[in-house]
Write an enzyme that holds these catalytic residues in place. Structure first.
Site, PDB file in Angstrom:
ATOM      1  N   TYR A  10      -0.609   1.068  -7.669  1.00  0.00           N
ATOM      2  CA  TYR A  10      -0.262   2.014  -6.680  1.00  0.00           C
ATOM      3  C   TYR A  10      -1.398   2.815  -6.183  1.00  0.00           C
ATOM      4  O   TYR A  10      -2.243   3.044  -6.854  1.00  0.00           O
ATOM      5  CB  TYR A  10       0.500   3.162  -7.582  1.00  0.00           C
ATOM      6  CG  TYR A  10       1.359   4.161  -6.491  1.00  0.00           C
ATOM      7  CD1 TYR A  10       2.359   3.612  -5.631  1.00  0.00           C
ATOM      8  CD2 TYR A  10       0.850   5.417  -6.774  1.00  0.00           C
ATOM      9  CE1 TYR A  10       2.845   4.606  -4.647  1.00  0.00           C
ATOM     10  CE2 TYR A  10       1.560   6.325  -5.836  1.00  0.00           C
ATOM     11  CZ  TYR A  10       2.531   5.998  -5.011  1.00  0.00           C
ATOM     12  OH  TYR A  10       3.034   6.762  -4.063  1.00  0.00           O
ATOM     13  N   ASP A  40       1.930   1.399 -16.157  1.00  0.00           N
ATOM     14  CA  ASP A  40       2.771   2.015 -15.178  1.00  0.00           C
ATOM     15  C   ASP A  40       3.915   1.149 -15.113  1.00  0.00           C
ATOM     16  O   ASP A  40       3.947  -0.124 -14.424  1.00  0.00           O
ATOM     17  CB  ASP A  40       1.908   1.936 -13.699  1.00  0.00           C
ATOM     18  CG  ASP A  40       2.876   2.607 -12.846  1.00  0.00           C
ATOM     19  OD1 ASP A  40       4.060   2.687 -12.620  1.00  0.00           O
ATOM     20  OD2 ASP A  40       2.303   3.220 -11.647  1.00  0.00           O
ATOM     21  N   LYS A  57      11.559   6.561  -8.068  1.00  0.00           N
ATOM     22  CA  LYS A  57      12.354   5.389  -7.767  1.00  0.00           C
ATOM     23  C   LYS A  57      13.575   4.862  -8.529  1.00  0.00           C
ATOM     24  O   LYS A  57      14.361   5.649  -8.453  1.00  0.00           O
ATOM     25  CB  LYS A  57      11.078   4.050  -8.078  1.00  0.00           C
ATOM     26  CG  LYS A  57       9.567   4.732  -7.668  1.00  0.00           C
ATOM     27  CD  LYS A  57       9.608   4.833  -5.983  1.00  0.00           C
ATOM     28  CE  LYS A  57       8.220   5.762  -5.512  1.00  0.00           C
ATOM     29  NZ  LYS A  57       7.066   5.261  -6.040  1.00  0.00           N
TER      30      LYS A  57
HETATM   31  C1  LIG Z   1       5.656   5.754  -6.342  1.00  0.00           C
HETATM   32  C2  LIG Z   1       4.858   5.449  -7.555  1.00  0.00           C
HETATM   33  C3  LIG Z   1       3.907   6.194  -8.246  1.00  0.00           C
HETATM   34  C4  LIG Z   1       3.943   7.604  -7.747  1.00  0.00           C
HETATM   35  O1  LIG Z   1       5.012   8.141  -7.850  1.00  0.00           O
HETATM   36  P1  LIG Z   1       5.512   9.487  -7.040  1.00  0.00           P
HETATM   37  O2  LIG Z   1       6.812   9.869  -7.796  1.00  0.00           O
HETATM   38  O3  LIG Z   1       5.362   9.294  -5.625  1.00  0.00           O
HETATM   39  O4  LIG Z   1       4.544  10.594  -7.478  1.00  0.00           O
HETATM   40  C5  LIG Z   1       3.462   5.692  -9.154  1.00  0.00           C
HETATM   41  N1  LIG Z   1       3.308   4.552  -9.332  1.00  0.00           N
HETATM   42  C6  LIG Z   1       3.879   3.445  -8.848  1.00  0.00           C
HETATM   43  C7  LIG Z   1       4.086   1.987  -9.239  1.00  0.00           C
HETATM   44  C8  LIG Z   1       5.014   3.885  -7.619  1.00  0.00           C
HETATM   45  O5  LIG Z   1       5.503   2.951  -7.230  1.00  0.00           O
END
Ligand SMILES: *Cc1c(COP(=O)(O)O)cnc(C)c1O
Length: 403
Positions: A119, A191, A216
């Site tokens: 990301y 992540d 998400k």
């Molecule tokens: C969206 C996302 C983030 C960051 O999250 P936010 O809620 O937008 O701060 C981090 N890692 C991945 C893989 C993401 O898709």
């Protein structure tokens, strides 16, 4: 899911759907089926002694909401159950969760190794934020554990992985990274936003902590910004301390929304897995498409590893158009049911074209080095009916191919 896929997640007596519906124990004495929302910044204390006791304990539930809140505690216990961790903390965004997970345990002079594909915000933490505090980071090839090993230094204190990762859905062998990290006593964090605990549980493979953008799939309805870190009791105790000082706490109402979203996580993710597989197969045969990146396709470089460590391949895929930049722009502006928007994991299918949207500032050559070609499209599958999504993509691909 193909039946031959092996499950590596921790075996539990109950299925994923059951666990999603019931995760996060109801406090004793509570009769409300839906968790109460403690929309309060502070709590009345029975005595000074209680105040002293609370300020001495980790994440007290009823002292001050930046320290802890009963609604958020319900969510935290649900998340640690689903990820198979001992404890969790929730944050106001995925970036806040990433910051807390990365910073906890690092100090000046330390070194971090992370996958090159990740990301963008997380890459900026590694390459821009950390160096300002005297912490260096090296980015390596996601799909090659050997490249992680080569990047290690005596002062390496953290290995950071995202799998599958943006933009080519590159897969990192989690067990391989764990083996390496354990040999050198290096902390690992993953992540797990793309996979969700329904498709992959990194903690069960030995990863020390996972973090999420709950904005998400976990919340799932594109209506809340939230994050989480899950791990051992000892690590979460330290992460909580970092969170309490940095301050990006989740507000109780948004926490409640995520908890409600979690109840249907398994249903939604399974449908997204199915939709992504059907669309990946459709795109693979389409004359206007030169490549499809989806870990569920045997043609994907990470397919074998994904089959070993995932129980579903996720709702995200990317593909490349033969018509390049122009076709990409035309495609994302021609869809009718699919929506042109960033973000992912929600109930609605979203499409975006990195080269003309999120990555326009990056020179073409740098973009391509990061795996982002001019004609590349990213698709986050929602829970609509696959045939409707395919029909929409088909008509938009027709328009994109026109000169
Ligand atoms: C969206 C996302 C983030 C960051 O999250 P936010 O809620 O937008 O701060 C981090 N890692 C991945 C893989 C993401 O898709």
């Amino acid at each position: 899911m193909p039946r031959r896929t092996r499950r590596t997640a921790v075996p539990t007596p109950m299925g994923d759907s059951t666990r999603c519906v019931h995760a996060g124990a109801r406090p004793p004495g509570s009769t409300a089926l839906s968790p109460p929302i403690y929309q309060t910044a502070t709590f009345r204390l029975p005595s000074v002694a209680a105040g002293a006791r609370y300020s001495d304990s980790v994440a007290p539930g009823e002292l001050y909401t930046r320290w802890g809140n009963p609604t958020l505690k319900r969510l935290e216990s649900a998340l640690s159950e689903l990820e198979g961790g001992e404890a969790a903390i929730v944050t106001s965004s995925g970036m806040a969760a990433a910051t807390v997970a990365i910073l906890t345990g690092l100090k000046e002079g330390d070194h971090v190794v992370g996958g090159r594909a990740a990301y963008a915000g997380v890459l900026e933490i590694e390459m821009e934020l950390l160096p300002r505090f005297g912490i260096e980071a090296t980015l390596v090839e996601n799909a090659d554990v050997e490249s992680f090993r080569r990047a290690l230094r005596p002062n390496t204190k953290l290995i950071l992985v995202e799998t599958p990762a943006n933009p080519t859905l590159a897969v990192t062998d989690l067990a391989g990274v764990v083996k390496l990290a354990q040999r050198y006593r290096i902390r690992t964090t993953a992540d797990n936003t793309f996979a969700t605990p329904i498709n992959q549980r990194p903690l069960s493979l030995g990863i020390d902590s996972v973090f999420h953008s709950m904005t998400k799939a976990l919340a799932g309805h594109s209506d809340v910004s939230a994050g989480a870190v899950v791990g051992s009791e000892a690590f979460i105790r330290r992460a909580w301390h970092t969170l309490k000082l940095l301050g990006p706490v989740l507000n109780p109402f948004d926490g409640w929304l995520v908890l409600r979203g979690l109840r249907t996580l398994s249903l939604r993710v399974r449908r997204q897995n199915e939709n992504a597989m059907a669309i990946a197969r459709f795109l693979s045969k389409h004359p206007g498409v030169s490549r499809v990146h989806y870990p569920g396709l045997p043609s994907h470089a990470g397919h074998r590893v994904a089959r070993r460590q995932m129980s579903g391949f996720g709702g995200l895929l990317s593909f490349e158009l033969k018509g390049g930049l122009k076709a990409g722009t035309r495609l994302v502006e021609s869809v009718k049911l699919v929506t042109l928007a960033v973000s992912l994991g929600g109930v609605e299918t979203l499409i975006q074209h990195p080269a003309s949207m999120t990555h326009t500032m990056i020179p073409k050559r740098d973009r391509e080095e990061a795996g982002i070609t001019d004609g590349q499209i990213r698709l986050s599958c929602g829970i609509e009916d696959a045939r409707d999504l395919i029909a929409d993509l088909d008509q938009a691909l027709g328009k994109a191919a026109r000169r």
